[in-house]
Design an enzyme around this catalytic site. Structure first.
Site, PDB file in Angstrom:
ATOM      1  N   SER A 152      -2.241   2.268   3.440  1.00  0.00           N
ATOM      2  CA  SER A 152      -2.014   3.590   4.013  1.00  0.00           C
ATOM      3  C   SER A 152      -2.869   3.929   5.218  1.00  0.00           C
ATOM      4  O   SER A 152      -2.554   4.873   5.942  1.00  0.00           O
ATOM      5  CB  SER A 152      -2.224   4.664   2.945  1.00  0.00           C
ATOM      6  N   HIS A 208       2.512   4.284  -1.451  1.00  0.00           N
ATOM      7  CA  HIS A 208       2.904   4.727  -0.111  1.00  0.00           C
ATOM      8  C   HIS A 208       4.259   4.160   0.297  1.00  0.00           C
ATOM      9  O   HIS A 208       4.593   4.143   1.489  1.00  0.00           O
ATOM     10  CB  HIS A 208       1.840   4.343   0.912  1.00  0.00           C
ATOM     11  N   LYS A 246       3.520  11.845  -3.577  1.00  0.00           N
ATOM     12  CA  LYS A 246       3.699  11.615  -2.140  1.00  0.00           C
ATOM     13  C   LYS A 246       5.177  11.812  -1.786  1.00  0.00           C
ATOM     14  O   LYS A 246       5.629  12.932  -1.649  1.00  0.00           O
ATOM     15  CB  LYS A 246       3.137  10.253  -1.750  1.00  0.00           C
TER      16      LYS A 246
END
Length: 413
Positions: free
Chosen positions: A194, A222, A253
């Site tokens: 990330s 991610h 996320k």
């Protein structure tokens, strides 16, 4: 009377050291605006001044935290069952919403079973520690850039470990070759890293795992929701899901809610469920969160166009920043890091973007990244418009000259 230890001075001295190194973190006080993502209201340091800003560093990568489908599912769950879960999963805290979400996640990754945790950090830490209990003599091979939660889990288990150079499969193979052939082995790595935005060679790691009799543990936090035809992550995109033993992800996320999870075979998941302290001894996620997460996962499975738009936005921002001579770090993912290389300058640019231009991007300093690689990390979403991007690039161009920060090619402005 002997003098007592001055605890408060010790705490203050520790924080002063962080400040002296230019890496003291200040949290931006923002209020997200429902239906207007990525716009938000920033409250200044005095608690009085407020202004509208554009958020450029959210991990709500696809804006699912504002999706009416997700919000309605959460409202419905509250109306149906109330707020909290009622306890740990072992003591009245297994709600039907948990069971449904775990089935949805297992399907997403093509696995037999899934297990929910309260966060992605906890799912990594608890699982990697517990594997060392279930598999005595386990040897873990960890990518050098793995997340802090993975490192913590590996350390807490106390097993033999080897760190392989980031994304260097030749080094990984050399370490595997030197290990006892009959020992249990685990390769732990991420798909999208990330801070740099690079991506692992998942099939290459799987080849080595099969050759040397190792299990594989892949952190896709991610990537879930954002890659693959149904959002199963880079492993789905690369046709490698069936080759990975444990796929770990987050609900906080791209799915826009909160929580973490692992997926794998039914015996593996049952073993982690039975031994992981980080799962057994904590209150389970509220039903509203798990209902919202399930709605988000299901919705994104059917809406690949959102992933296509997301990738287009990221590539466009990279191109615009490069055209302005700004030092975009190499990235093959949706992460857009811009190198500053100094903690004081990084925070200065971040503060000026927020204060003078209504642009919120958090400075990324040590220990999140190595010293000398401090950066601004932009995460464009499908909802960042061309106008927002133009405003950002103009502001960055002006501040790079004003703050005398190096541009592409190494020359200062």
């Amino acid at each position: 009377m002997d003098a007592k230890f001055d605890y408060q001075s010790a705490f203050a001295a520790a924080v002063d050291q962080v400040k002296a190194e230019g890496r003291y973190r200040v949290f931006a006080d923002i209020k997200r605006l429902r239906g207007q993502f990525p716009r938000a209201i920033w409250t200044g340091p005095n608690g009085l001044d407020e202004r509208e800003v554009v958020v450029w560093c959210s991990n709500d990568y696809l804006g699912q935290g504002q999706n009416p489908v997700v919000l309605n599912a959460m409202h419905d769950a509250i109306d149906m069952v109330g707020s909290g879960s009622g306890g740990t999963r072992n003591i009245s805290g297994t709600n039907h919403q948990h069971v449904e979400l775990e089935a949805e996640l297992a399907d997403l990754h093509g696995k037999e079973s899934a297990l929910l945790f309260t966060s992605g950090y906890v799912s990594n830490e608890a699982t990697l520690e517990t594997l060392q209990t279930v598999l005595p003599g386990l040897i873990i091979f960890s990518d050098a850039f793995n997340h802090a939660s993975m490192i913590a889990g590996i350390r807490h288990g106390g097993c033999e470990k080897h760190v392989w150079r980031h994304n260097d499969l030749e080094h990984l193979e050399a370490l595997l070759k030197a290990a006892p052939a009959d020992a249990p082995k685990l390769i732990a790595f991420e798909s999208v890293y990330s801070m740099d935005g690079d991506i692992a060679d998942i099939n290459g790691v799987a080849d080595l795992a099969e050759r040397y009799g190792a299990m594989t543990y892949l952190d896709e936090v991610h990537a879930v929701g954002m890659y693959g035809p149904r959002g199963g992550g880079v492993a789905e995109r690369d046709g490698a899901m069936a080759r990975i033993d444990i796929i770990e992800g987050t609900l906080g996320k791209a799915f826009g809610v909160m929580g973490g999870y692992i997926t794998g075979s039914a015996p593996l998941i049952d073993a982690i469920r039975s031994f992981a302290s980080g799962f057994i001894f904590t209150t389970s996620l509220p039903p509203a969160l798990t209902a919202g997460a399930r709605a988000s996962v299901a919705w994104l499975k059917a809406h690949n166009e959102v992933r296509v738009a997301h990738q287009e936005r990221a590539e466009r921002l990279k191109a615009m920043l490069r055209s302005a001579g700004l030092p975009v770090m190499p990235s093959v993912s949706h992460i857009v890091p811009v190198l500053v290389g100094d903690p004081v300058h990084t925070k200065l640019v971040s503060d000026m973007l927020l204060r003078d231009h209504g642009i919120y991007v958090q400075p990324i300093n040590y220990p999140t990244v190595p010293k000398g690689t401090e950066r601004l990390r932009f995460t464009p979403t499908p909802f960042h418009t061309d106008e927002m991007m133009s405003d950002l690039v103009r502001a960055m161009d002006k501040l790079w000259a004003r703050c005398n920060v190096k541009r592409m090619g190494g020359a200062a402005a």
